[in-house]
Design an enzyme around this catalytic site. Structure first.
Site, PDB file in Angstrom:
ATOM      1  N   GLU A 492      44.007  36.991  41.090  1.00 15.64           N
ATOM      2  CA  GLU A 492      45.008  38.167  40.803  1.00 15.64           C
ATOM      3  C   GLU A 492      46.039  38.131  41.582  1.00 15.64           C
ATOM      4  O   GLU A 492      46.018  38.231  43.071  1.00 15.64           O
ATOM      5  CB  GLU A 492      44.017  39.257  40.815  1.00 15.64           C
ATOM      6  CG  GLU A 492      43.042  39.297  39.733  1.00 15.64           C
ATOM      7  CD  GLU A 492      41.962  40.353  40.329  1.00 15.64           C
ATOM      8  OE1 GLU A 492      41.995  41.190  41.302  1.00 15.64           O
ATOM      9  OE2 GLU A 492      40.622  39.868  39.847  1.00 15.64           O
ATOM     10  N   GLU A 523      36.897  38.942  38.141  1.00 18.84           N
ATOM     11  CA  GLU A 523      36.190  38.137  39.145  1.00 18.84           C
ATOM     12  C   GLU A 523      35.279  37.238  38.833  1.00 18.84           C
ATOM     13  O   GLU A 523      35.024  35.997  39.277  1.00 18.84           O
ATOM     14  CB  GLU A 523      36.041  38.946  40.244  1.00 18.84           C
ATOM     15  CG  GLU A 523      36.786  39.826  41.043  1.00 18.84           C
ATOM     16  CD  GLU A 523      37.603  41.103  40.312  1.00 18.84           C
ATOM     17  OE1 GLU A 523      36.876  41.403  39.162  1.00 18.84           O
ATOM     18  OE2 GLU A 523      38.612  41.568  40.823  1.00 18.84           O
ATOM     19  N   GLN A 545      40.506  38.706  45.272  1.00 17.94           N
ATOM     20  CA  GLN A 545      41.487  39.471  45.846  1.00 17.94           C
ATOM     21  C   GLN A 545      41.203  40.107  47.154  1.00 17.94           C
ATOM     22  O   GLN A 545      41.812  40.058  48.196  1.00 17.94           O
ATOM     23  CB  GLN A 545      42.301  40.432  44.975  1.00 17.94           C
ATOM     24  CG  GLN A 545      43.603  41.095  45.432  1.00 17.94           C
ATOM     25  CD  GLN A 545      44.655  41.544  44.505  1.00 17.94           C
ATOM     26  OE1 GLN A 545      44.174  42.596  43.815  1.00 17.94           O
ATOM     27  NE2 GLN A 545      45.697  41.143  44.089  1.00 17.94           N
ATOM     28  N   ASP A 548      35.828  43.238  48.889  1.00 17.43           N
ATOM     29  CA  ASP A 548      34.809  44.292  48.273  1.00 17.43           C
ATOM     30  C   ASP A 548      34.780  44.117  46.955  1.00 17.43           C
ATOM     31  O   ASP A 548      33.500  44.525  46.068  1.00 17.43           O
ATOM     32  CB  ASP A 548      35.478  45.745  48.286  1.00 17.43           C
ATOM     33  CG  ASP A 548      35.702  46.065  49.787  1.00 17.43           C
ATOM     34  OD1 ASP A 548      35.080  46.821  50.627  1.00 17.43           O
ATOM     35  OD2 ASP A 548      36.568  45.332  50.588  1.00 17.43           O
ATOM     36  N   TYR A 549      35.650  43.185  46.122  1.00 22.74           N
ATOM     37  CA  TYR A 549      35.412  43.101  44.660  1.00 22.74           C
ATOM     38  C   TYR A 549      34.736  41.502  44.461  1.00 22.74           C
ATOM     39  O   TYR A 549      34.629  41.209  43.307  1.00 22.74           O
ATOM     40  CB  TYR A 549      36.773  42.981  44.152  1.00 22.74           C
ATOM     41  CG  TYR A 549      37.641  44.252  44.374  1.00 22.74           C
ATOM     42  CD1 TYR A 549      36.825  45.483  43.934  1.00 22.74           C
ATOM     43  CD2 TYR A 549      38.837  44.556  45.113  1.00 22.74           C
ATOM     44  CE1 TYR A 549      37.314  46.756  44.389  1.00 22.74           C
ATOM     45  CE2 TYR A 549      39.204  45.820  45.307  1.00 22.74           C
ATOM     46  CZ  TYR A 549      38.564  46.908  45.105  1.00 22.74           C
ATOM     47  OH  TYR A 549      39.129  48.210  45.256  1.00 22.74           O
ATOM     48  N   HIS A 590      38.052  49.123  50.358  1.00 20.42           N
ATOM     49  CA  HIS A 590      38.787  48.117  50.879  1.00 20.42           C
ATOM     50  C   HIS A 590      38.892  47.688  52.619  1.00 20.42           C
ATOM     51  O   HIS A 590      39.608  47.295  53.218  1.00 20.42           O
ATOM     52  CB  HIS A 590      40.614  48.802  50.807  1.00 20.42           C
ATOM     53  CG  HIS A 590      41.067  48.872  49.410  1.00 20.42           C
ATOM     54  ND1 HIS A 590      40.726  49.752  48.687  1.00 20.42           N
ATOM     55  CD2 HIS A 590      41.708  47.871  48.621  1.00 20.42           C
ATOM     56  CE1 HIS A 590      41.051  49.438  47.354  1.00 20.42           C
ATOM     57  NE2 HIS A 590      41.573  48.475  47.226  1.00 20.42           N
TER      58      HIS A 590
END
Ligand SMILES: Cc1ncc(C[n+]2csc(CCOP(=O)(O)OP(=O)(O)O)c2C)c(N)n1
Ligand SMILES: [Mg+2]
Length: 801
Positions: A492, A523, A545, A548-549, A590
């Site tokens: 991303e 993801e 990115q 956390d994701y 984040h």
């Protein structure tokens, strides 16, 4: 196997032979399913899930499947594997028995239950074979739809090779990008998010992928009305249909029992995908399950009498047979004779597989029995040993657990006897010989393992300047893309703007939109792109990115990527680099640092946690010299900090699996990594002012961790240990303690209780105060170390509170 023939002019004899051959394969496959179920019900195998009822479409798929192509499918595909010549009868049963030998069960060396298929991309030394000269199947995994993300990457690789032929340096992976990636999935599994995510992404990317849905209206006992809107995947995917001026899919439907139409449909699909790189979806309807879902249940419990009767009539093999007879291609008598022959052939193959599986184990048992008999003859516990021996000897179909259990039980009986060592040695030798059959190949076994990477230090001279650290990452990637034509990065915002932190600034303009590309917000399939392309010899860097994701992708990293070498006993690899950024910044999503979760989920990958961008760049450079998959986590708060620009950008490496002693100290060793290193450094300066001298060790690499055991050397000097990180309590800090205390034997050198300092158990709260009250601060580190020293010398370090 002959290539598609429907459009060629054929003599009747050729045609008949082809039909005969197809029928033969389908019949063998069916007999394997029938006999396989019996093997489970009589206890020879533990579980069976078979391809009966799905044979005919797989013949059609195999006809259109060419050398260099890849399959990414699921457990129903035994007929396909047989048709491409990658699975024979004996191997089928070896898989069912779990034969722990890759030469007997080429699918997984007994590691996966039957029905999980694979071909060998690597030779026994872990080096690539020429994949363009064989038909390839990526290794299956059990989670439904887990094959989808990887399929995307397998297909995308062809696109990359067509555009950048030079990325296939040794011409081992592609011929002009002409390879199709073939997906298969059950109707019910299309309910999974991974299916829809991948379908959409492949439509966007326009990759040569042919996706087959084997539709038998059920997912175990659950009917299509609970699975799929309108009970039809082709119906609801209609919006994906490509038009003249749009991208999209060619969507085809076909009845799974209709042999000639299937052959035609698959030839057409292959052509569209192969020539034009347009994805195709084939919804194969009206399939059946003659024996129900698996050996675990019976479908009579949930299918109506009418449905069962319909399934009998429309069994694709029965329909195929009828078609052959009705069209006077082969006579009933010929087919009956063939059926009988093939039944025998399958039985013979099964017997051969069973003895190949059992005979070595029996020989191992015999060896132990001989040893035990000798021991018993001189033992005070002869009666008891004799009993163990006779119990073991009377097991009709022994397994290795029986052998080793017996040996280990007897060892206790002779603990004080002179023959003890003989048995102890036997057990050790046996375990050393057998354990690798079940445990080898978690990591690469080639000469490119990370331990072999030649180390290169970053170089500086007087003119070296402090720069924003992101420039080091950027310039290093620039060098990487220049040096390695097989590398590409996607994620991303990775393309046009050069990632959210400008680590790829300007690189898309320089290397093109294919190599430096933006991806959709998806993801799991970004990861899948990477896995599939890495399996086809490219060196993808998949960018997630924010750390956390990564959770959206961690399932596929854990189930697919991290297990790949292990589940193929070293016959497939995917040297994918996953790039992300994380640790502390602001807010719940984040600034997490869920390292314990990650390192426990992805054993089989390397997990690298560089404290700055020079270290990170060095890891990328090192990884490109190896063939192992890894996750690199850059520090989100580090891009704008200053670091010296090394002279040898793109060349220096950060050693994988080595810690760095950043500061020598006499009183206590602090081990940390990533963003907390800077916190520790500050606290250590302040501690020095009060007379406490701390040794700082940057772990750098969590998997593998400290292969040279440098931390324990530090403990021998300081005799005290604190582990600091910003994961939850008992997260990665617990892992580091286990490594230092248990693996390195650090407890022997400790004069104080070893401790950890982690973040709070909750997610980090927002803002600077949120951070201060959620994560270890300089004061927290100071006070933690101070309190340890207070316990050691309360006079010198009186308590603070
Ligand atoms: C993620 C996940 N959930 C559940 C299962 C258990 N499971 C195995 S097969 C299956 C049904 C799949 O049905 P379908 O996709 O229609 O394939 P079929 O077996 O009918 O060919 C389920 C629920 C699994 N393997 N993975
Ligand atoms: Mg189904």
């Amino acid at each position: 196997m002959s290539q598609p023939t429907t459009k060629k002019a054929l003599t009747f004899e050729d045609f008949k032979e082809e039909i005969f051959n197809d029928y033969r394969i389908a019949r063998i496959s069916r007999e394997c399913s029938l006999l396989g179920r019996k093997e489970v019900l009589t206890g020879k195998a533990k579980f069976g899930i078979f391809g009966d009822g799905k044979e005919i479409p797989q013949l059609a798929m195999a006809k259109a499947f060419k050398n260099g192509d890849f399959r990414s499918g699921y457990y129903r595909d035994q007929t396909f594997m047989m048709a491409i010549g990658a699975l024979n009868i004996q191997q089928f049963f070896a898989g069912l028995y779990g034969h722990a030998d890759i030469n007997q069960d080429p699918m997984s060396g007994g590691r996966q239950m039957g029905g999980h298929f694979a071909t060998h991309s690597l030779n026994e030394n872990g080096n690539w074979k020429n994949l363009t000269q064989q038909k390839n199947s990526s290794a299956d995994i059990s989670p439904t739809a887990g094959q989808m993300p990887r399929l995307l990457g397998l297909a995308q690789a062809s696109k990359i090779f067509r555009e950048f032929p030079q990325s296939d340096k040794a011409n081992m992976f592609s011929v002009n990008g002409n390879e199709v990636a073939w997906g298969t999935i059950g109707n019910a599994s299309t309910s999974e998010g991974l299916f829809f995510e991948t379908i959409n992404a492949a439509g966007v990317l326009q990759v040569p992928m042919v996706m087959s849905v084997w539709d038998d209206m059920y997912g175990i006992s659950v009917h299509a009305r609970y699975q799929t809107t309108k009970e039809s995947i082709s119906e609801i995917l209609k919006g994906f249909q490509k038009t003249e001026d749009s991208n999209g899919y060619e969507i085809l439907t076909v009845k799974g029992w209709d042999y000639p139409t299937l052959v035609e449909t698959y030839a057409k699909a292959a052509d569209i995908a192969r020539t034009n790189h347009i994805p195709v979806l084939i919804h194969v309807q009206e399939l059946t399950q003659p024996q129900g879902h698996s050996t675990s249940g019976s479908h009579e419990r949930y299918k109506s009498v009418e449905r069962l009767a319909w399934e009998t009539e429309f069994d694709c093999l029965t329909q195929f047979r009828n078609w052959i007879i009705e069209n006077n291609i082969i006579t009933v008598e010929e087919l009956d004779t063939l059926d009988n022959e093939l039944k025998k052939q399958v039985l013979e193959g099964k017997k051969a597989a069973w003895s190949a599986y059992l005979d070595p184990i029996k020989a191992e048992r015999e060896e132990l029995i001989q040893t035990l008999n000798t021991i018993a003859a001189q033992s005070a516990n002869k009666v008891f040993i004799d009993k163990y021996v006779s119990d073991l000897g009377s097991i009709k179909e022994p397994i290795r657990k029986d052998i080793l259990t017996t040996a280990r039980k007897v060892l206790r009986l002779i603990i004080n006897e002179s023959s003890k060592q003989t048995l102890a040695d036997w057990i050790t030798n046996y375990t050393n010989k057998i354990q690798p059959k079940y445990s080898s190949n978690l990591y690469s076994s080639s000469s490119l393992v990370v331990e072999n990477i030649e180390q290169v230090q970053p170089l500086y001279d007087d003119s070296s300047e402090d720069v924003d650290a992101r420039l080091i990452i950027r310039d290093n990637f620039d060098k990487i893309f220049e040096t390695y034509p097989e590398t590409l990065i996607f994620g991303e915002d990775s393309g046009n703007i050069g990632d959210v932190n400008q680590g790829l600034e300007g690189l898309q303009a320089k290397y093109g939109e294919t190599r430096i590309s933006d991806a959709g917000i998806r993801e799991a399939s970004i990861l899948g792109q990477g896995i599939g392309m890495a399996m086809r010899g490219l060196r993808p860097i998949a960018e997630i990115q924010y750390l956390d994701y990564l959770l959206y992708a961690i399932q596929i990293m854990s189930d697919d990527l991290a297990t790949l070498q292990y589940r193929t006993a070293g016959r497939q690899k995917a040297p994918l680099i996953v790039r992300t950024r994380g640790h502390r910044l602001e807010g719940i999503w984040h600034s997490g640092s869920p390292m314990g979760m990650i390192i426990n989920a992805i054993r089989g990958m390397h997990v690298l946690v560089p404290r700055n961008m020079t270290k990170a760049a060095g890891f990328y450079n090192a990884l490109l010299k190896s063939d192992e998959p890894a996750l690199v986590i850059e520090c989100l708060n580090g891009y704008r900090l200053k670091e010296k620009m090394p002279l040898n950008i793109g060349e220096f490496t950060t050693p994988i699996g080595e810690v760095e002693v950043m500061k020598q100290g006499a009183d206590i060793t602090v081990v940390s990594y990533g963003s907390t290193i800077r916190i520790v450094e500050q606290a250590v300066k302040e501690l020095l002012e009060v007379g406490i001298d701390v040794e700082i060790i940057d772990a750098q690499s969590l998997l593998p961790f400290d292969i040279k055991h440098d931390v324990v050397k530090s403990l021998q000097k300081t005799n005290r240990l604190l582990v600091v990180d910003e994961d939850v309590p008992g997260g990665a800090s617990a892992y580091l303690l286990q490594q230092i205390i248990e693996v390195q034997g650090g407890f022997k050198y400790l004069d104080s209780e070893p401790q950890t300092l982690a973040a709070k158990a909750h997610r980090p709260s927002y803002g600077t105060d949120g951070d201060y009250f959620s994560k270890p601060s300089v004061e927290d580190v100071f006070e933690k170390i101070y309190s340890i020293m207070n316990e050691v010398n309360p006079t010198k370090f009186p308590s603070l509170y």
